[in-house]
Motif scaffolding. Structure first.
Motif: not given
Length: 289
Positions: A65, A81, A128
């Motif tokens: 990240t 994100s 993510d």
């Protein structure tokens, strides 16, 4: 698509070894991701500059990240994100309808999601733990990830085409509970960057610039602890959680107020599930500190 690269990126791509080290030092001072070798950074920048998506693959706490944040900063790009989970759905990606008011009258309005915002604004999108999503969810954005750079919004029927400079960075932790293998159609839409643990002098610099710990002897001991933990992970004695750099930095911070052994206990040991692993890490910490 080719980016008009900012000067700081052009300098990295064209730098000699001395300039490369200076640029690395700048990244460290700015709190950015410090790559174990410059090839990682250069390859990621090169892929993004050509409009290609990149997939950061590596163990938990290795800095994926932070790497993505550093890349967005280098390109002077904001970054939307998406945090994947089994609950991820079309609304989480593209947005949702809600009731709003216009001239005191109720209206139905659409609130854009991170994918929609990144495409319309021409910014970076970070996905993510991409392999935590259900296999049927991510194909919704297959068209976003290939040459078409488009998606049909199922809530508004609008065809959205990404603006120039839109790009995607995803991250993956392989082999975790709750994860699923990426299907080939999705994986083939990415350039894969394998992100290893940060070790040695780079880790020492990271501790010095990103934690409150200043005692050099203690810092060296934490660097040694990290090296031992990483070796144990590679030998199959510990799970990847035990060698998380993020957890190690927490332990360094705590050690400025409590003994290092207890800092390791709270930041690393108590996060582990197996008693065997807990004892292994505690013995390492007791031996060093």
């Amino acid at each position: 698509m080719n980016y008009n690269l900012p000067d700081n990126i052009s300098n990295i791509l064209e730098s000699n070894n001395r300039e490369t080290n200076e640029n690395l030092s700048d990244l460290i001072r700015q709190g950015g991701y410090v790559p174990p070798n410059m090839d990682l950074l250069i390859d990621a920048i090169s892929a993004l500059s050509m409009g290609k998506n990149i997939l950061l693959k590596g163990p938990t706490g290795s800095g994926k990240t932070k790497f993505a944040e550093t890349l967005s900063n280098l390109f002077n790009q904001p970054m939307y994100s998406v945090n994947c989970s089994v609950d991820l759905d079309a609304e989480s990606l593209l947005g949702f309808k809600t009731i709003g008011y216009e001239n005191e009258k109720q209206v139905i309005e659409f609130i854009p999601g991170p994918v929609t915002n990144a495409m319309k604004n021409g910014t970076f999108l970070y996905i993510d733990e991409v392999n935590m999503a259900k296999p049927e969810t991510l194909p919704l954005i297959n068209g976003v990830l290939d040459y078409r750079r488009t998606v049909t919004n199922p809530f508004t029927n609008e065809i959205i085409t990404a603006k120039d400079d839109f790009n995607v960075i995803a991250a993956i932790n392989e082999g975790y509970i709750g994860t699923v293998p990426l299907n080939e159609a999705l994986k083939n839409r990415f350039i894969v960057i394998d992100v290893p643990y940060i070790e040695g002098d780079l880790l020492k610099d990271l501790i010095q610039t990103n934690t409150n710990l200043t005692d050099e002897k203690t810092i060296d001991l934490f660097v040694k602890l990290s090296s031992d933990l990483i070796s144990a992970v590679y030998q199959g004695k510990l799970s990847e959680d035990a060698a998380s750099i993020r957890a190690l930095l927490d332990a360094c911070d705590l050690s400025t107020l409590i003994p290092p052994e207890r800092a390791v206990l709270r930041s690393i040991v108590d996060k582990l599930d197996e008693e065997r692993e807990k004892e292994f890490v505690k013995n390492l910490a007791n031996t060093l500190f």
